[in-house]
Design an enzyme around this catalytic site. Structure first.
Site, mmCIF file in Angstrom:
data_model
loop_
_atom_site.group_PDB
_atom_site.id
_atom_site.type_symbol
_atom_site.label_atom_id
_atom_site.label_comp_id
_atom_site.label_asym_id
_atom_site.label_seq_id
_atom_site.Cartn_x
_atom_site.Cartn_y
_atom_site.Cartn_z
ATOM 1 N N GLU A 1 0.799 -1.229 0.000
ATOM 2 C CA GLU A 1 0.000 0.000 0.000
ATOM 3 C C GLU A 1 0.831 1.277 0.000
ATOM 4 O O GLU A 1 0.433 2.272 -0.581
ATOM 5 C CB GLU A 1 -0.957 0.007 1.200
ATOM 6 C CG GLU A 1 -2.137 -0.967 1.085
ATOM 7 C CD GLU A 1 -1.790 -2.375 1.517
ATOM 8 O OE1 GLU A 1 -0.626 -2.622 1.908
ATOM 9 O OE2 GLU A 1 -2.682 -3.253 1.480
ATOM 10 N N HIS B 1 -11.289 -5.448 9.352
ATOM 11 C CA HIS B 1 -11.807 -5.246 7.993
ATOM 12 C C HIS B 1 -13.161 -4.546 8.022
ATOM 13 O O HIS B 1 -13.944 -4.672 7.086
ATOM 14 C CB HIS B 1 -11.964 -6.591 7.261
ATOM 15 C CG HIS B 1 -10.691 -7.112 6.659
ATOM 16 N ND1 HIS B 1 -9.587 -7.408 7.412
ATOM 17 C CD2 HIS B 1 -10.336 -7.373 5.366
ATOM 18 C CE1 HIS B 1 -8.620 -7.863 6.611
ATOM 19 N NE2 HIS B 1 -9.052 -7.838 5.371
#
Lengths: 324, 288
Positions: B20, B89
């Site tokens: 990322e 998540h």
């Protein structure tokens, strides 16, 4: 081809002058900090000038660089004006960034200096992204990212080298290995201190070079830049050099073993280049002229910058947004 | 989310390693060199991995350089709880970034808004964080068959979802839909609430909220995610301090529980405001 040696000499004298200007620039900044003229902190790079000057000498118009908070040399080597660079460090309205960035953020897009970054390793992907844009747009521009040995241990180093290699991006990674990450010797923080050993792990060439030898580093950079421009992908260069001062303004660098600084001062990059030029027949007078010109340029730029006004406090709201 | 894009756009759409920091950092680098990248980092929770690139590089590049450049970058990610994805998540990452000037924050709650706001985000010359709520993936809606500027939605324009005069209920994404459910429950009791979906948190359309409050004099903010330090608390604070004279009842925040998002349905669903709890909060405000 008979005039080749002379042309080379003229180029080297130009590069010598730039190195001298950068050295004096850093010396001046150090003085200003000591006398309280400048706020915050600063990170000086006396002794490392050959890396920036040698690498940027291998670049063309349109190529870009990013560098660290110890980045004055890189931004100046690429052609940022001395006075506006001083101005930024003094926090003046006429500074490169209008006084918003300061010492750790010298940036001059007009010469391709995309920025100095105060977060270790943050700019490696920025350079790779600029290279990706060049690849997509077909500009043939090359990006170069300068960073320290300390950055070789942070995540962005690994993420970016991998991605740059797998996408064959036109980017060159330059480690300025000055043997210390802040206050820690490299062997204390790094399992394998030969940092180019990481290059094969990312399927790219790795070259270690004497970072105090301007001609050697320029040569290595030219090969890497040509490879990048030719679409063959990135190169990792490890330039071995030395930070003659401490990590930051507040650091007297007492952790260095006795004699180490002296040994490196004897291999000062400016000294080495002058020796080389003298051996090649350049007169002492000529070398003194270069030194005088550099001193004059730096002094007049410093005087101009000191005379500039502080930014209007209301300008702090500018540049936060595009079309706010 | 990205199905078919590579076939349609070729080398402009790249598969990336799971990295990322490099994805966002390279997108920033491309943005300052003439491209208009869209970075997809999947779950909003992963913004933690590239937090530095978002807050120090993307958000500050223009400012730090004194306006030499801009970062026309859109970062897409899926936020939201209620779908059984567990603590790492399911977070509402948008609130983490409210404290970072320089980032626009977009949180669509319908298909039409998603389409119009995403295209406006990509056109915007500032960095935009674009959050798609994962529990709304199954929503249906209408989007133009061909790209159409008529469907664009300006960033910073709230939508008035239901018109009412009893209480102003500000809610986005999943909470917007639950507020509408609550409105239906309350209509049977003769309480008409005005549900406002801000759609973007930065910039925030304060005018629409104030116009509504001038009519209702009661504010309920429904925010998915923990209560502290979020857009809901900010809105309550701003209304209380700047528009106190409009209020007939304490401006109120109804948020998720102040815990990590649990996995088991019984615990997870209990931790998020639902229509019944929204209706209860409205009744309390009306009775105040």
């Amino acid at each position: 081809m008979t005039d080749e040696p002379d042309r080379d000499t003229e180029l080297l004298l130009d590069l010598l002058q730039r190195m001298r200007e950068i050295r004096l620039f850093e010396d001046t900044v150090k003085e200003w900090f000591s006398s309280g003229l400048v706020r915050g902190s600063t990170h000086l790079g006396q002794g490392q000038e050959a890396v920036s000057v040698g690498v940027t000498a291998a670049l063309q118009h349109g190529d870009t660089t990013t560098c660290t908070y110890r980045g004055h040399a890189t931004v100046l080597a690429q052609g940022a004006p001395l006075d506006k660079s001083f101005g930024e460090i003094l926090g003046k309205a006429e500074g490169l960034c209008g006084g918003k960035g300061g010492s750790m953020h010298l940036t001059d897009f007009s010469v391709g200096a995309l920025g100095s970054f105060a977060i270790v390793g943050a700019h490696l992907p920025i350079s790779a992204g600029a290279a990706w844009a060049a690849q997509l747009l077909g500009t043939r521009a090359v990006s170069v990212s300068f960073f320290g040995d300390g950055a070789a241990n942070i995540g962005t180093f690994h993420e970016t080298l991998n991605m740059a290699s797998v996408w064959s991006l036109p980017v060159v990674f330059i480690i300025e290995n000055n043997l210390y990450g802040e206050y820690s010797p490299i062997a204390v923080t790094t399992a394998n201190t030969v940092l180019i050993d990481r290059a094969p792990g990312y399927a790219m060439p790795g070259v270690r070079v004497d970072g105090n030898d301007l001609m050697a580093i320029r040569e290595v950079a030219m090969t890497a830049v040509e490879r990048a421009r030719g679409g063959e992908g990135p190169t990792l260069i490890e330039a071995m050099t030395y930070r003659q001062s401490g990590h930051s303004r507040a650091d007297p660098a007492t952790y260095r073993p006795e004699g180490e600084l002296d040994a490196w001062l004897a291999r000062d990059p400016i000294l080495l280049l002058e020796q080389r030029l003298a051996e090649g027949g350049v007169s002492e007078t000529r070398l003194a002229d270069v030194a005088r010109a550099a001193a004059e340029n730096v002094r007049s730029a410093a005087d101009r910058a000191l005379s500039w006004p502080e930014p209007d406090p209301t300008s702090r709201f500018d540049d936060m947004w595009v079309n706010a | 989310m990205t199905e078919g894009l590579q076939a349609r756009f070729g080398k402009r759409v790249r598969d990336t390693p799971i990295a990322e920091q490099a994805i966002v950092g390279m997108a920033v680098g491309a943005a300052i060199q003439g491209l208009r990248p869209v970075a997809e980092i999947m779950f909003a929770d992963f913004a933690g991995v590239c937090f530095d690139q978002i807050v120090n590089s993307a958000a500050k590049y223009r400012f730090t350089s004194g306006g030499q450049t801009s970062v026309p970058l859109t970062i897409c990610m899926a936020n939201g709880s209620g779908a059984g994805f567990g603590p790492q998540h399911s977070q509402m990452g948008e609130n983490w970034f409210l404290n970072i000037p320089g980032l626009k924050i977009v949180t669509p709650g319908t298909v039409e808004d998603h389409y119009g706001l995403l295209r406006s985000s990509i056109r915007d010359d500032n960095p935009v964080l674009f959050f798609t709520h994962k529990n709304l993936f199954a929503l249906k809606g209408r989007v133009p068959a061909e790209p159409s500027d008529e469907a664009l939605i300006v960033l910073g324009q709230a939508s008035v979802v239901t018109v009412g005069s009893a209480v102003t209920v500000v809610a986005n994404q999943q909470m917007r839909h639950r507020a509408v459910e609550a409105a239906q429950l309350l209509t049977e009791e003769g309480i008409d609430i005005e549900v406002i979906d801000p759609r973007t948190l930065v910039p925030f359309d304060m005018d629409t909220v104030i116009t509504s409050l001038s009519k209702t004099s009661r504010l309920l903010v429904v925010q998915e995610g923990p209560p502290d330090g979020g857009w809901g608390a900010t809105l309550v604070s701003r209304v209380a301090s700047q528009h106190f004279e409009l209020l007939d009842a304490p401006p109120t925040l109804l948020a998720s529980d102040n815990i990590s998002v649990p996995f088991a349905a019984s615990m997870e669903l209990a931790s998020i405001p639902d229509a019944a709890r929204i209706a209860t909060a409205v009744r309390q405000l009306v009775a105040y």
